[in-house]
Write an enzyme that holds these catalytic residues in place. Sequence first.
Site, short mmCIF file in Angstrom:
data_model
loop_
_atom_site.label_atom_id
_atom_site.label_comp_id
_atom_site.label_asym_id
_atom_site.label_seq_id
_atom_site.Cartn_x
_atom_site.Cartn_y
_atom_site.Cartn_z
N LYS A 22 -37.67 3.91 -49.40
CA LYS A 22 -36.87 4.43 -50.51
C LYS A 22 -37.76 5.14 -51.53
CE LYS A 22 -35.58 1.54 -54.00
NZ LYS A 22 -35.96 1.99 -55.35
N ASN A 23 -38.84 4.46 -51.94
CA ASN A 23 -39.63 5.00 -53.05
C ASN A 23 -40.55 6.14 -52.65
OD1 ASN A 23 -38.29 3.28 -54.70
ND2 ASN A 23 -39.97 1.80 -54.93
N ARG A 93 -32.84 5.38 -62.13
CA ARG A 93 -33.89 5.90 -63.01
C ARG A 93 -34.79 6.92 -62.32
NH1 ARG A 93 -34.59 2.96 -67.49
NH2 ARG A 93 -36.73 3.68 -67.66
N CYS A 117 -33.07 -1.00 -68.90
CA CYS A 117 -32.74 -1.33 -67.52
C CYS A 117 -32.96 -2.82 -67.33
CB CYS A 117 -33.59 -0.46 -66.62
SG CYS A 117 -34.49 -1.21 -65.31
N ARG A 122 -38.93 0.30 -69.58
CA ARG A 122 -39.29 1.42 -68.71
C ARG A 122 -39.22 2.79 -69.38
NH1 ARG A 122 -36.62 0.39 -62.92
NH2 ARG A 122 -38.38 1.64 -62.24
N PRO A 123 -40.05 3.02 -70.38
CA PRO A 123 -40.07 4.33 -71.03
C PRO A 123 -40.65 5.40 -70.10
CG PRO A 123 -41.83 2.96 -71.90
CD PRO A 123 -41.05 2.09 -70.94
N VAL A 124 -40.50 6.68 -70.49
CA VAL A 124 -41.05 7.77 -69.66
C VAL A 124 -42.04 8.62 -70.48
CG1 VAL A 124 -39.16 7.93 -68.00
CG2 VAL A 124 -39.01 9.18 -70.16
N ASP A 125 -42.63 7.99 -71.51
CA ASP A 125 -43.53 8.73 -72.39
C ASP A 125 -44.71 9.36 -71.65
OD1 ASP A 125 -44.04 5.80 -72.22
OD2 ASP A 125 -45.91 6.35 -73.21
N GLN A 126 -45.20 8.70 -70.59
CA GLN A 126 -46.36 9.24 -69.86
C GLN A 126 -46.01 10.50 -69.07
OE1 GLN A 126 -49.56 7.99 -70.29
NE2 GLN A 126 -48.40 6.95 -71.89
N ASP A 305 -42.65 -5.36 -56.71
CA ASP A 305 -41.42 -5.31 -55.91
C ASP A 305 -41.35 -6.42 -54.86
OD1 ASP A 305 -40.56 -3.14 -57.34
OD2 ASP A 305 -41.13 -1.65 -55.83
N ILE A 327 -46.23 -6.15 -64.59
CA ILE A 327 -45.76 -4.76 -64.62
C ILE A 327 -44.51 -4.59 -65.49
CG2 ILE A 327 -44.99 -2.78 -63.22
CD1 ILE A 327 -47.86 -3.49 -62.59
N ARG A 397 -28.57 -0.36 -52.76
CA ARG A 397 -29.38 0.74 -53.31
C ARG A 397 -30.67 0.89 -52.53
NH1 ARG A 397 -30.99 0.16 -59.20
NH2 ARG A 397 -32.15 1.92 -58.43
N1 EPU Z 1 -44.37 2.91 -68.17
C1 EPU Z 1 -44.55 3.34 -69.46
N2 EPU Z 1 -44.44 4.69 -69.73
C2 EPU Z 1 -44.17 5.59 -68.76
C3 EPU Z 1 -43.99 5.15 -67.44
C4 EPU Z 1 -44.10 3.79 -67.17
O1 EPU Z 1 -44.79 2.56 -70.37
O2 EPU Z 1 -44.07 6.79 -69.06
C5 EPU Z 1 -44.50 1.47 -67.86
C6 EPU Z 1 -43.24 0.86 -67.30
O3 EPU Z 1 -42.35 0.47 -68.31
C7 EPU Z 1 -43.78 -0.31 -66.49
C8 EPU Z 1 -45.11 0.23 -65.98
O4 EPU Z 1 -45.44 1.33 -66.82
O5 EPU Z 1 -44.01 -1.40 -67.34
C9 EPU Z 1 -45.12 0.72 -64.55
O6 EPU Z 1 -43.97 1.50 -64.29
P1 EPU Z 1 -43.95 2.70 -63.26
O7 EPU Z 1 -43.75 3.95 -64.01
O8 EPU Z 1 -45.09 2.63 -62.33
O9 EPU Z 1 -42.60 2.39 -62.48
P2 EPU Z 1 -41.62 3.46 -61.89
O10 EPU Z 1 -42.42 4.62 -61.44
O11 EPU Z 1 -40.50 3.67 -62.82
C10 EPU Z 1 -41.78 2.68 -59.40
C11 EPU Z 1 -40.81 2.20 -58.37
C12 EPU Z 1 -40.35 0.78 -58.74
C13 EPU Z 1 -41.58 -0.13 -58.81
C14 EPU Z 1 -42.60 0.45 -59.82
C15 EPU Z 1 -43.89 -0.34 -59.90
C16 EPU Z 1 -39.81 4.24 -57.60
C17 EPU Z 1 -38.62 5.12 -57.51
N3 EPU Z 1 -39.68 3.11 -58.30
O12 EPU Z 1 -41.05 2.70 -60.63
O13 EPU Z 1 -39.50 0.34 -57.70
O14 EPU Z 1 -41.21 -1.42 -59.21
O15 EPU Z 1 -42.90 1.81 -59.46
O16 EPU Z 1 -44.51 -0.38 -58.66
O17 EPU Z 1 -40.86 4.57 -57.04
C18 EPU Z 1 -37.75 -0.92 -56.75
O18 EPU Z 1 -37.87 -0.25 -55.72
O19 EPU Z 1 -37.03 -1.97 -56.77
C19 EPU Z 1 -38.44 -0.52 -57.97
C20 EPU Z 1 -38.07 -0.95 -59.17
#
Ligand code: EPU
Length: 417
Positions: A22-23, A93, A117, A122-126, A305, A327, A397
């Site tokens: 999926k990911n 997301r 969520c 789970r912010p997207v600031d990065q 995960d 995480i 999902r």
């Molecule tokens: N984070 C920030 N700012 C950002 C981005 C992330 O603070 O701009 C924080 C998040 O809040 C979290 C940490 O950084 O605390 C790591 O989050 P990451 O961005 O790596 O997670 P993601 O990319 O949103 C993906 C997977 C998730 C998996 C995580 C961690 C996909 C589509 N989703 O999410 O998968 O848990 O990486 O490995 O690739 C799942 O499949 O059930 C799932 C939740």
Amino acid sequence: MDKLVIDGGIALKGDVAISGAKNAALPILTAALLTDEPLHVDNVPHLRDVSTMLNLLMQMGVTTMLDDKGGVELRAAKITEPVAPYELVKTMRASVLVLGPLVARLGEARVSLPGGCAIGLRPVDQHLKGLQAMGATIEMSQGYMIARAERLKGARICMDIITVTGTENLMMAAALADGTTVIENAAREPEVIDLAACLISMGAKISGAGTDVITIEGVERLHGARHSVMPDRIETGTFLVAAAVTGGDVRLTGARPKTLDAVLDKLRESGVHIETGDDWIHVKANGALKAVNLRTAPYPAFPTDMQAQFMALNCVAQGTARVVETIFENRFMHVQEMQRLGADIAVEGNTAVIKGVPALNGATVMATDLRASASLVISGLVARGTTTVERIYHLDRGYERIEEKLSRLGARIRRER
Ligand code: EPU
């Protein structure tokens, strides 16, 4: 609402085929936005998140054609609507993955802010910080992020936090930028490598994927390609734990054991016998399992995960285990449900202490996220009596036909409406 009804206590036995990840599939599908030529993606899992992503892409003007072998051909000849609406982003997301490709190809993207969520903020600031470093302007309006750029410019970006989709978004954006981009403190997850491989087959110049420094030399345009999605390491891990806790003997085919070192190590530590080949894993459990401590962290460490599934294992193992989640700040929602099955778990902050009990007892449970649902199914497979797992739309999902695959391994599990 669909639910799964499980009569526990059967040892799983037989072969199970692992689906595409999926990911990995989700970012790879969005890569189709980067070219006006067709991108053919094979081994796409049949999941609700994948349908949601295809709907989102189609709303933008991408044409999609499914083949009869689980593949899909996408063509973004013309993108008419570079928008990811709230209605879709709030259900998935990963929709935020269209941001990088849209700004890179069209110079504009409107993506709804995802909001909170079940597993954390789970912010997207990065993601935004990286795009800004590449010269994009970001405006927030009515809950939407609006990113604009004439043409993105290569930049040196040091991520404050390791983020999987953040790394993927920026890698896609940089593929079409003017000049070279270096992403430092990049995510090293196998799904990032799979996306990079797809982008490279489309003509992108990327090196270092799988390490924490990824270098992308931007090109003028990308072309069509064909790519097969890697096997799902989390689905693999979930079946491994299900086999282990039920005292089973299962061979997983179409898997990629090299992406699961931390998980396989923990299973071996718990006393399970594991054998691996290039694309298969044989798991055999003999006798009682031992409790295993674990701490989640970015790849190659133990994946968040898989945390909930190992919590299910620890519930019925001998001894006491400490599970630390680093995480996500709220990823213990399965604990209360496991307690309803008779588990002995105490949570303090980001740490759970699990004392193994001789048996779990069936009950009705429900989950608020995908992996928590999977852990409750595992608990149901090992519990005495009947367990009903409600709200399995979370499970749909991310797991392809889970009840069918488990039934074929001998589990007594059925879907009820
Ligand atoms: N984070 C920030 N700012 C950002 C981005 C992330 O603070 O701009 C924080 C998040 O809040 C979290 C940490 O950084 O605390 C790591 O989050 P990451 O961005 O790596 O997670 P993601 O990319 O949103 C993906 C997977 C998730 C998996 C995580 C961690 C996909 C589509 N989703 O999410 O998968 O848990 O990486 O490995 O690739 C799942 O499949 O059930 C799932 C939740």
